[in-house]
Design an enzyme around this catalytic site. Structure first.
Site, mmCIF file in Angstrom:
data_model
loop_
_atom_site.group_PDB
_atom_site.id
_atom_site.type_symbol
_atom_site.label_atom_id
_atom_site.label_comp_id
_atom_site.label_asym_id
_atom_site.label_seq_id
_atom_site.Cartn_x
_atom_site.Cartn_y
_atom_site.Cartn_z
ATOM 1 N N SER A 1 40.166 33.405 43.522
ATOM 2 C CA SER A 1 40.504 34.533 42.661
ATOM 3 C C SER A 1 40.605 35.825 43.495
ATOM 4 O O SER A 1 41.388 35.896 44.428
ATOM 5 C CB SER A 1 39.481 34.642 41.530
ATOM 6 O OG SER A 1 39.929 35.489 40.498
ATOM 7 N N HIS B 1 41.927 28.957 35.138
ATOM 8 C CA HIS B 1 41.364 29.794 36.200
ATOM 9 C C HIS B 1 39.845 29.624 36.222
ATOM 10 O O HIS B 1 39.189 29.615 35.194
ATOM 11 C CB HIS B 1 41.717 31.257 35.919
ATOM 12 C CG HIS B 1 41.359 32.193 37.016
ATOM 13 N ND1 HIS B 1 42.223 32.490 38.047
ATOM 14 C CD2 HIS B 1 40.232 32.904 37.256
ATOM 15 C CE1 HIS B 1 41.642 33.347 38.867
ATOM 16 N NE2 HIS B 1 40.432 33.618 38.416
ATOM 17 N N ASP C 1 46.578 29.513 33.824
ATOM 18 C CA ASP C 1 46.064 30.666 34.564
ATOM 19 C C ASP C 1 47.080 31.797 34.550
ATOM 20 O O ASP C 1 48.233 31.596 34.946
ATOM 21 C CB ASP C 1 45.779 30.242 36.011
ATOM 22 C CG ASP C 1 45.118 31.319 36.849
ATOM 23 O OD1 ASP C 1 44.854 32.416 36.324
ATOM 24 O OD2 ASP C 1 44.871 31.058 38.041
#
Length: 308
Positions: free
Chosen positions: A158, A279, A249
């Site tokens: 991320s 995600h 995501d």
């Protein structure tokens, strides 16, 4: 997997979106720490795990070194930056993931606890990441971490994946491999469409805007390639890259765009899509079927990239 059902599994474990609007930064961080033991399966054993501090531009940077069995320095080593939107996350929230990556790659891994926003906005996280890498390849860092400076990888998930991409661009001659896990590669376009199945969990509709407000004191900074490495104009000479993406995501398209830019330049890149996964699945191996197998596959790719 029925993608409409997995959020209920998170609710069962009391895992809510840590960026829920009513939470302050300290409360968001604590929410993630509270959820972590329920999200990830137990990690494999390692020969040693060592906490220490390394010098940074604004004081010591906490670091954690993971040494798999059979690793003798100077050895391949991965520098890891955790995710959390530059606001949450720490060495403990990503500990099991780092243990798994080290164990199954067979390579040492050093995770760092870079400074977080809003207390420390841009460029604090970037400065700490660059300082940690430069220390790692110094004589002092090589001796302390047992690293072979010719076999260094960088990785992150991320926001940490964005930091890894930025670092690779800045130090490309010194990095052998980069592992980008559903990376946050730009903060210019933040109002992204949401899948209904994901609403209210992990990356809710307002999350990217909240990240940008906390991390960037000036909105114009979003265009800086250090914030948005997707927009770096010079990608020549980057090392081999492996991107692990999540199908469900909001960051999916930017990961694909980065992959396509690397391919267009003839650079070596592999791409693995976590089908039906959201995600954050690297930290959800106890909740989401199939997540652990992909984390283990990423570890193998990391080991191969370091030794290739």
């Amino acid at each position: 997997m029925d993608t409409t059902q997995w959020p209920e599994a998170l609710v069962k474990f009391g895992i809510e979106d840590p960026f829920e609007p009513a939470r302050t930064a300290p409360r968001m961080r604590q929410a993630l720490r509270n959820a972590t033991p329920h999200m990830d399966v137990k990690a494999p054993e390692l020969e040693a795990v060592e906490d220490f501090a390394i010098p940074g531009p604004a004081g010591d940077i906490p670091a954690r070194l993971y040494i798999p069995f059979g690793s003798v320095g100077p050895a391949p080593l991965t520098l890891y930056m955790h995710g959390g939107g530059y606001v949450i996350g720490d060495l403990d929230t990503h500990d099991r993931e780092c243990r798994r990556l080290a164990a199954h790659s067979g390579a040492r891994l050093m995770a760092i606890d870079y400074r977080l926003a809003p207390e420390h906005p841009f460029p604090a996280a970037i400065e700490d990441t660059l300082a940690a890498f430069d220390w790692l390849v110094s004589d002092e860092g090589q001796a302390r971490a047992g690293a072979d400076p010719q076999r260094i990888a960088v990785a992150g998930d991320s926001a940490g994946g964005g930091l890894a991409a930025m670092l690779t661009q800045a130090r490309r001659e010194q990095i052998r491999f980069q592992l980008l896990i559903y990376p946050l590669l730009q903060l210019v376009e933040r109002r992204k469409p949401r899948l209904k199945a994901l609403e209210g969990h992990l990356l809710a509709a307002f999350t990217l805007e909240k990240i940008a407000l906390a991390y960037l004191p000036d909105p114009e900074l979003a265009k800086d390639p250090r914030v948005s490495p997707l927009f770096e104009s010079d990608l020549a000479g980057l090392p081999k890259t492996h991107i692990f993406a999540a199908e469900l995501d909001p960051l999916l398209d930017e990961g694909k765009a980065y992959r396509d830019r690397l391919i267009a330049l003839g650079l070596p890149v592999d791409y693995t899509l976590g089908k039906g996964l959201p995600h954050g699945y690297f930290n959800l191996t106890a909740v989401l079927p199939g997540a652990k197998a992909l984390v283990d596959a990423a570890a193998v790719a990391l080991g191969d990239g370091l030794r290739g």
